[in-house]
Design an enzyme around this catalytic site. Structure first.
Site, short mmCIF file in Angstrom:
data_model
loop_
_atom_site.label_atom_id
_atom_site.label_comp_id
_atom_site.label_asym_id
_atom_site.label_seq_id
_atom_site.Cartn_x
_atom_site.Cartn_y
_atom_site.Cartn_z
CB CYS A 98 -0.90 -0.02 1.24
SG CYS A 98 -1.73 1.55 1.55
CB CYS A 102 -5.18 6.33 -2.95
SG CYS A 102 -3.85 5.21 -3.38
CB THR A 189 -3.77 3.88 5.20
OG1 THR A 189 -4.50 2.72 5.55
CG2 THR A 189 -2.77 3.55 4.13
CD GLU A 256 -3.01 0.24 7.53
OE1 GLU A 256 -2.26 -0.71 7.86
OE2 GLU A 256 -3.21 0.56 6.35
CG HIS A 291 -10.14 4.46 -0.43
ND1 HIS A 291 -9.03 5.14 -0.89
CD2 HIS A 291 -9.65 3.49 0.38
CE1 HIS A 291 -7.93 4.60 -0.38
NE2 HIS A 291 -8.28 3.60 0.39
CE1 TYR A 295 -8.54 0.49 -0.86
CE2 TYR A 295 -9.65 -1.49 -0.11
CZ TYR A 295 -8.95 -0.33 0.17
OH TYR A 295 -8.67 0.00 1.47
CB CYS A 298 -3.87 0.07 -4.98
SG CYS A 298 -5.01 -0.52 -3.71
CD GLU A 446 -5.64 -1.09 3.01
OE1 GLU A 446 -4.72 -1.59 2.36
OE2 GLU A 446 -5.69 0.11 3.31
FE1 SF4 Z 1 -3.32 1.88 -0.01
FE2 SF4 Z 1 -4.72 0.99 -2.09
FE3 SF4 Z 1 -5.87 2.59 -0.27
FE4 SF4 Z 1 -4.02 3.51 -2.01
S1 SF4 Z 1 -6.07 2.71 -2.50
S2 SF4 Z 1 -4.16 3.96 0.16
S3 SF4 Z 1 -2.64 1.78 -2.13
S4 SF4 Z 1 -5.07 0.51 0.05
FE FE Z 2 -7.03 1.47 2.21
#
Ligand code: SF4
Ligand code: FE
Length: 480
Positions: A98, A102, A189, A256, A291, A295, A298, A446
């Site tokens: 991660c 983002c 995060t 985290e 968000h 996902y 990422c 996550e």
């Molecule tokens: Fe982390 Fe993915 Fe959230 Fe970006 S979108 S902060 S890489 S978990």
């Molecule tokens: Fe996240």
């Protein structure tokens, strides 16, 4: 825009009040437990410097017309939304972790549009506040953490009826210059690698919850903030003398923290919601939607690394040509690309908000995230199937480096004769890291709970499904 080096130097200026493993951390930047997560975050600066990634990593600011890092961009088109997902896949591929940035990007886009609509309805001036703050963020290329998740206490009670009023972050004092807030945000995060935190409410609010309907930004090291690091499976391997192989992904990681606000002052100009309960839900829904889109980028990038590691492990073991192996690898690719399809789809079907920035299609973003709560687990299961038991039973690197045991390990952990045993150990540890170690935090739980637990998406899917229209279609065809 900051270079990677300037970014890391700027973090050294922060005075974060961090505790981990029972001690206060004086030097967060060089802390061996935290550092891999900093490296991942820094990749968002490093790749933006690389001309080959400029189109994905950089954008033109809608606020100033200047060139900015895409991680600070307010999306101006569906093309921007698609590029965001592609950028996230790229970062996932480069870090296998991660990379954290983002959350602030998604928070900014949600707060930008929500403040506009709050002002229109309530006569407030939050949107101007936010535009000024975000112009500063873009101009300095600051790292911003988005903070949504309250600790919530008794899930059966609304914020204002909790036994302890601090279980949801709230306003505890109002002055002519600003507000004081107390409470905590969990699972934060990337907080330790950020200059600012952008706080939002955690759920829709009702009348009576006015003190809890609050959004603002403040420096991550503001007086009154205490941080406690969350620990991860296998984290102390990073502290061992021989940690090159055993950590699995030595350079990169995520983190985290539990962020505690104890009577923290927020000046008026950094407040973006303050008591307008009707708009807390809009902010939550939009942030979560963005968000859930994220996902689809990422996790796919991390999945690419896991699939590659699994394919390598089968080659090193000499079983890559077995038909069930190729079929399982195809299944992993199929699942991974399905997530990507969802990320791209909700982006391509996005639309402008009243404030002008683009929002993803919320139904498709929620479908994306619902799949993310499942598919990485199946991909990880297949990776463990193909990696074999040696992934969890191989001796430590310390034994591999010890002359008394080195030759035995070299001899008996050998797979295909031409492959060095050490390479095989490395790839198996990487699979372990991604499916059970420090990186599994980001890839599995996550994927389950980040951006909202599965049930949160099902509620949104139900709300967006337009069941009446589907029933009407059926009635028409059935001639009812
Ligand atoms: Fe982390 Fe993915 Fe959230 Fe970006 S979108 S902060 S890489 S978990
Ligand atoms: Fe996240």
């Amino acid at each position: 825009m900051m270079t990677k080096e300037q970014y890391i130097a700027s973090l050294r200026e922060l005075h974060l009040n961090l505790y981990r493993f029972g001690e206060r951390v004086e030097n967060v930047v060089d802390d061996p437990i935290v550092r891999p997560s900093l490296n991942s975050f820094a990749a968002t600066y490093e790749l933006a410097e690389d001309p080959q990634y400029e189109d994905l990593m950089c954008a033109t600011s809608s606020l100033t017309g200047r060139k900015i890092n895409r991680f600070t961009h307010l999306h101006q088109s569906t093309d921007d939304l698609i590029k965001k997902v592609k950028m996230q896949r790229l970062l996932g591929q480069k870090t296998a972790a991660c990379f954290q940035r983002c959350v602030g990007l998604d928070a900014a886009n949600a707060v930008f549009s929500t403040t506009y609509e709050t002002d229109a309805a309530c006569g407030t001036a939050y949107h101007e506040n936010f535009k000024r703050f975000w112009t500063d963020v873009q101009d300095h290329d600051w790292a911003v953490d988005g903070a949504m998740t309250d600790v919530k206490g008794d899930r059966g009670l609304p914020p204002s009826q909790q036994a302890d009023p601090d279980l949801f972050l709230h306003v505890v004092e109002r002055t002519p210059d600003g507000i004081y807030v107390t409470g905590a945000k969990a699972h934060q995060t990337g907080y330790l690698n950020s200059h600012y935190v952008l706080v939002m409410p955690t759920l829709s609010m009702r009348q009576g919850d006015e003190d809890y309907a609050v959004s603002f930004a403040c420096p991550t090291d503001a007086p009154g903030i205490t941080l406690i690091l969350g620990r991860q499976s296998c984290d102390t391997r990073k502290l061992e003398q021989y940690n090159d192989i055993d950590v699995g992904n030595k350079l990169y990681g995520g983190h985290e923290v539990l962020v505690i606000f104890d009577h923290v002052f927020i000046p008026n100009e950094r407040i973006f919601l303050n008591g307008e309960t009707a708009f807390a839900g809009m902010m939550v829904e939009r942030f979560a939607g963005y968000h859930r889109q994220s996902y689809g980028g990422c996790k796919v990038g991390v999945g690419d690394v896991l699939i590659g590691a699994t394919a390598l492990a089968t080659e090193m073991a000499g079983c890559a040509k077995a038909s069930h192996v190729t079929d399982k690898l195809i299944e992993m690719v199929h699942l991974n690309e399905t997530l990507y399809c969802c990320g791209i789809a909700c982006s391509s079907q996005g639309a402008p908000t009243k404030a002008g920035n683009y929002l993803i299609d919320l139904l498709l973003a929620n479908v994306c995230k619902q799949n993310v709560t499942r598919f990485p687990y199946e991909i990880a299961r297949l990776a463990q199937d193909l990696a074999g038991g040696l992934m969890v039973t191989q001796p430590s690197e310390a034994d591999y480096r010890n002359p008394a045991t080195h030759d035995y390990i070299e001899k008996y952990l050998k797979g295909v004769a031409s492959v060095p045993t050490e390479d095989r150990m490395r790839v198996l540890r990487l699979i372990e890291n991604l499916t059970m170690g420090t990186a599994a935090v980001g890839y599995l739980p996550e994927s389950m709970h980040g951006a909202g637990s599965p049930q949160a998406q099902r509620i949104m899917i139900a709300r967006q499904a337009n069941m009446d229209r589907k029933k009407e279609l059926a009635r028409t065809i059935a001639r009812i």
